[in-house]
Enzyme design. Structure first.
Site, PDB file in Angstrom:
ATOM      1  N   GLN A  22      -1.247  14.370   6.812  1.00  0.00           N
ATOM      2  CA  GLN A  22      -0.319  15.343   6.221  1.00  0.00           C
ATOM      3  C   GLN A  22      -1.037  16.567   5.656  1.00  0.00           C
ATOM      4  O   GLN A  22      -0.562  17.694   5.768  1.00  0.00           O
ATOM      5  CB  GLN A  22       0.499  14.635   5.130  1.00  0.00           C
ATOM      6  CG  GLN A  22       1.606  15.509   4.556  1.00  0.00           C
ATOM      7  CD  GLN A  22       2.389  14.787   3.478  1.00  0.00           C
ATOM      8  OE1 GLN A  22       2.558  13.562   3.526  1.00  0.00           O
ATOM      9  NE2 GLN A  22       2.880  15.531   2.501  1.00  0.00           N
TER      10      GLN A  22
ATOM     11  N   CYS B 293       1.078   9.570  11.985  1.00  0.00           N
ATOM     12  CA  CYS B 293      -0.195   9.498  11.272  1.00  0.00           C
ATOM     13  C   CYS B 293      -1.275   9.031  12.231  1.00  0.00           C
ATOM     14  O   CYS B 293      -1.067   8.127  13.044  1.00  0.00           O
ATOM     15  CB  CYS B 293      -0.082   8.592  10.048  1.00  0.00           C
ATOM     16  SG  CYS B 293      -0.709   6.940  10.256  1.00  0.00           S
ATOM     17  N   GLU B 294      -2.403   9.689  12.144  1.00  0.00           N
ATOM     18  CA  GLU B 294      -3.458   9.386  13.119  1.00  0.00           C
ATOM     19  C   GLU B 294      -4.195   8.085  12.804  1.00  0.00           C
ATOM     20  O   GLU B 294      -4.960   7.603  13.619  1.00  0.00           O
ATOM     21  CB  GLU B 294      -4.446  10.547  13.216  1.00  0.00           C
ATOM     22  CG  GLU B 294      -5.319  10.753  11.997  1.00  0.00           C
ATOM     23  CD  GLU B 294      -6.224  11.976  12.165  1.00  0.00           C
ATOM     24  OE1 GLU B 294      -5.963  12.797  13.051  1.00  0.00           O
ATOM     25  OE2 GLU B 294      -7.181  12.089  11.385  1.00  0.00           O
ATOM     26  N   HIS B 295      -3.955   7.522  11.632  1.00  0.00           N
ATOM     27  CA  HIS B 295      -4.635   6.268  11.293  1.00  0.00           C
ATOM     28  C   HIS B 295      -3.902   5.036  11.803  1.00  0.00           C
ATOM     29  O   HIS B 295      -4.520   4.014  12.069  1.00  0.00           O
ATOM     30  CB  HIS B 295      -4.813   6.157   9.776  1.00  0.00           C
ATOM     31  CG  HIS B 295      -5.610   7.288   9.205  1.00  0.00           C
ATOM     32  ND1 HIS B 295      -5.250   7.968   8.071  1.00  0.00           N
ATOM     33  CD2 HIS B 295      -6.734   7.877   9.663  1.00  0.00           C
ATOM     34  CE1 HIS B 295      -6.133   8.925   7.830  1.00  0.00           C
ATOM     35  NE2 HIS B 295      -7.037   8.888   8.790  1.00  0.00           N
ATOM     36  N   HIS B 296      -2.569   5.117  11.883  1.00  0.00           N
ATOM     37  CA  HIS B 296      -1.796   3.949  12.291  1.00  0.00           C
ATOM     38  C   HIS B 296      -0.858   4.223  13.456  1.00  0.00           C
ATOM     39  O   HIS B 296      -0.171   3.311  13.916  1.00  0.00           O
ATOM     40  CB  HIS B 296      -0.972   3.427  11.099  1.00  0.00           C
ATOM     41  CG  HIS B 296      -1.784   3.093   9.896  1.00  0.00           C
ATOM     42  ND1 HIS B 296      -2.069   4.007   8.902  1.00  0.00           N
ATOM     43  CD2 HIS B 296      -2.408   1.943   9.542  1.00  0.00           C
ATOM     44  CE1 HIS B 296      -2.820   3.430   7.976  1.00  0.00           C
ATOM     45  NE2 HIS B 296      -3.044   2.186   8.335  1.00  0.00           N
TER      46      HIS B 296
ATOM     47  N   HIS C 112       5.656   8.078   4.567  1.00  0.00           N
ATOM     48  CA  HIS C 112       4.847   7.521   5.643  1.00  0.00           C
ATOM     49  C   HIS C 112       5.240   6.076   5.927  1.00  0.00           C
ATOM     50  O   HIS C 112       5.112   5.221   5.049  1.00  0.00           O
ATOM     51  CB  HIS C 112       3.363   7.575   5.257  1.00  0.00           C
ATOM     52  CG  HIS C 112       2.824   8.973   5.128  1.00  0.00           C
ATOM     53  ND1 HIS C 112       1.832   9.456   5.942  1.00  0.00           N
ATOM     54  CD2 HIS C 112       3.176   9.996   4.306  1.00  0.00           C
ATOM     55  CE1 HIS C 112       1.574  10.720   5.620  1.00  0.00           C
ATOM     56  NE2 HIS C 112       2.377  11.071   4.621  1.00  0.00           N
TER      57      HIS C 112
ATOM     58  N   CYS D 237       3.680   3.994   7.649  1.00  0.00           N
ATOM     59  CA  CYS D 237       2.533   3.076   7.580  1.00  0.00           C
ATOM     60  C   CYS D 237       2.360   2.544   6.165  1.00  0.00           C
ATOM     61  O   CYS D 237       1.830   1.450   5.966  1.00  0.00           O
ATOM     62  CB  CYS D 237       1.259   3.756   8.075  1.00  0.00           C
ATOM     63  SG  CYS D 237       0.759   5.204   7.140  1.00  0.00           S
TER      64      CYS D 237
END
Ligand code: ZN
Length: 209
Positions: free
Chosen positions: A136, A95-98, A164, A166
């Site tokens: 996703q 995931c690009e956020h975490h 996920h 995260c």
């Protein structure tokens, strides 16, 4: 498809043997270990920057792949217009956020117009986009768009069910709940019967997606 550009401060220039130069990446991991309060010199961590750098190259290797190269020679002319489904493709992404993994299954279907694509290549397309930093929804959509563009089918449907870390590790999500995303193009979007057939074949009711 937009070409991906690496940020300026991460120089992916290859070493002489053609592999990427991980020196800077290893330094950053070393720095990270220090910043979280670890001792990067202790026995168990001495080789960690090297391992992490190698792992990250692999987990993000999708940036170095192109659809053209991947699908080169993998398209075949056929007179077949029934739905083709590749179910239960395992996907592992970040995931690009975490920068934490999300993983699960993808189901990909299309109705050929006059071309089909090798079945193993369908899974490789999913893998190519999974091995990048993702959300996703975008992963699901990119796979559908790519097949639509390359194969020019009557329609494409993609469903992705993933969990996920995260969310799971931080208790945001119940341990066993999955996030489901879908992307429907062409006949899969316009014709409820097609969509229904696809969703029931992959074990999903249309109102559940
Ligand atoms: Zn996340």
């Amino acid at each position: 498809m937009a070409l991906h550009h690496l940020p300026d401060d991460i120089d992916p220039k290859a070493t002489e043997d053609g592999r990427p130069d991980n020196t800077r990446l290893e330094e950053l991991v070393h720095e990270l270990l220090g910043q979280i309060g670890e001792d990067p010199q202790r026995d168990g961590l001495v080789n960690t920057p090297r391992r992490v750098a190698t792992a990250w190259r692999d987990l993000t290797s999708g940036y170095d792949m192109s659809v053209d190269e991947l699908l080169n020679d993998a398209l075949f002319d056929v007179a077949y217009d029934e739905m083709v489904i590749v179910k239960d493709i395992e996907i592992f992404s970040l995931c690009e956020h975490h920068l934490l993994p999300f993983f699960g299954k993808m189901h990909i279907a299309y109705i050929p117009r006059n071309k089909v694509i090798g079945l193993s290549k369908v899974a490789r397309v999913a893998d190519m986009f999974a091995r990048r930093l993702q959300v996703q929804e975008r992963l699901t959509h990119q796979v559908a768009e790519t097949i639509q563009k390359a194969v020019d089918p009557i329609g494409v449907g993609v469903v992705c069910e993933a969990r996920h870390l995260c969310m799971m590790m931080r208790g945001v999500e119940k341990q066993h709940s999955a996030t489901i995303t879908s992307s429907m193009l062409g006949d899969f979007r316009d014709n409820p019967k097609t969509r229904e057939e696809f969703l029931s074949l992959v074990g999903r009711r249309s109102n559940g997606v």
